[in-house]
Design an enzyme around this catalytic site. Structure first.
Site: not given
Ligand SMILES: *Cc1c(COP(=O)(O)O)cnc(C)c1O
Length: 425
Positions: A143, A238, A266
């Site tokens: 994701y 990511d 985050k």
């Molecule tokens: C949470 C998450 C996102 C998206 O971040 P948001 O602040 O919710 O847009 C992207 N990549 C990873 C790996 C994530 O865990």
């Protein structure tokens, strides 16, 4: 003791689609109604009905210091008192940039944005501009936020066209998105053999946190690095979840593999809306106004959010990640013993302060094996734990989050709750 939450949810559904501002919060996967939260402190949250829970969600990752950490709170209040946004440079954004780059040797320059989604979308645009190529490789079950190009699911067979993962994404937008199973190096090699000259980047969670927690097999990240080097593609980690969670030097420090670009979110916002992307100077210098790749944001580098992030990283720099990891390891072993005693097949994947309970007998190393987990049994566990005051993620495809604020009593009470579980489907 969920009456007030139910009332609020009824009202919410009138005005907000599904009653929530992000789908998984609706608790549909666990056949439950969401709890409305009024307060958080350390490892605990309190609902609108005044019930306290031990929180293993921690806002889905940002709160590795726990709720309302005093240092973070003070920084937010002090910054807010000076004004909430200027749309002009402030010192805090430079300081946070400095601190993040110091923690990540692969990151020479960084650009702040307001969410993880924005970070990955922007990194993709930059990777495409820098390489002059359009295709990207991502992993099934990975994701990267809700940007169109990432919302693709695999067609049948690895080398076939991707399909839009949601209505509203045109097939043309995901036709450049190539998908491989996580941990499947030969599949990635095959994609590059066929169209390596057209691939701008591999986007990968260096430990996947969004299909439940799935760890990279030894050599997997190194292989991705080598493939990118061979074909002139960029390796993008990511680290929106893993950044400053797996270690203070993130997953890239922990595994010792250097990406070309990194996306963060985050934890670096400590609960305020923040994302960031960064990497090699030569690549980052392409971003406007130094370069020509456009990317902007009214609230990017917001002073309150930057202050929160700085305070969090200051505390994390001197936090004992190894001790927390060891505590979580012990907790997971205790859980495994309890499941075994109950005759329940369970695999608990864990890394640092994250874990996922998969009810399956298979080793979970990609999305297909994650999906072999018994979702109905997880729902049964979720409801039981919630009834015992333990708040787990409302889906079996999420990672549980432990914070530095979790205390012995939190772990022992969670284990006690687990012991009293009578598994039913
Ligand atoms: C949470 C998450 C996102 C998206 O971040 P948001 O602040 O919710 O847009 C992207 N990549 C990873 C790996 C994530 O865990």
């Amino acid at each position: 003791m969920e009456k007030r939450s139910e009332e609020l949810f009824d009202l919410a559904r009138k005005y907000i689609p599904g009653g929530v501002n992000s789908p998984v919060r609706a608790c549909l996967a666990v056949d439950s109604v969401p709890l409305f939260i009024v307060r958080g402190s350390g490892s605990r949250i309190t609902t609108a009905d005044g019930v306290e829970y031990i929180d293993f969600v921690q806002s889905w990752g940002p709160l590795i210091l726990g709720h309302a950490h005093p240092g973070v709170l003070r920084a937010i209040v002090e910054a807010a008192e000076r004004g909430s946004s200027f749309g002009a440079p402030c010192e805090a954004e430079v300081r946070l940039a400095e601190v993040v780059c110091a923690a990540l040797p692969a990151m020479e320059m960084i650009r702040m944005v307001s969410s993880g989604t924005e970070a990955t979308m922007s990194a993709l645009r930059l990777a495409r501009a820098f390489t002059g190529r359009n295709r990207l490789v991502k992993f099934d079950g990975g994701y990267h936020g809700h940007g169109d190009a990432f919302l693709a699911r695999a067609g049948s067979g690895v080398a076939t066209l991707s399909l839009p993962g949601t209505p509203g994404v045109p097939p043309s937008v995901v036709e450049d998105t190539l998908i491989a199973p996580y941990n499947d190096t030969p599949a990635v090699e095959e994609l590059f053999r066929r169209q390596g000259e057209e691939i701008a980047a591999i986007f990968v969670e260096p430990a996947a946190g969004n299909m439940g927690l799935v760890l990279p097999e030894p050599g997997f990240l190194e292989a991705l690095r080598a493939i990118c080097d061979r074909y002139g593609a960029l390796l993008v980690f990511d680290e929106v979840i893993t950044g400053f969670r797996v270690s203070y030097n993130c997953a890239q420090g922990y595994y010792g593999v250097k990406p070309d670009l990194t996306t963060l979110g985050k934890i670096i916002g400590a609960g305020m809306p923040v994302g960031a992307y960064g990497g090699r100077r030569e690549i980052m210098a392409r971003i406007a106004p130094e370069g020509s790749v456009y990317q902007a944001g009214t609230l990017s580098g917001n002073p309150v959010a930057m202050a929160a992030g700085l305070a969090a990283l200051e505390a994390l720099r001197v936090s004992d990640y190894a001790a927390l990891a060891a505590r979580v390891e012990e907790f997971c072993r205790e859980m495994e013993k309890i499941f075994a005693a109950k005759g329940v097949e369970a695999r608990i994947n864990r890394l640092a302060s994250m874990f996922t309970i998969f009810f399956t007998g298979r080793k979970v190393l990609d999305f297909a094996s994650a999906q072999s987990a018994d979702a109905a049994l997880y729902t049964n566990l979720y409801k039981h734990m919630r009834g015992c005051g333990v708040y787990l993620a409302p889906s079996c495809f999420e990672a549980a989050m432990v914070s530095f604020a979790h205390k012995e009593e939190d772990f022992s009470r969670a284990l006690e709750a687990l012991r009293s579980w009578e598994p039913r489907k």
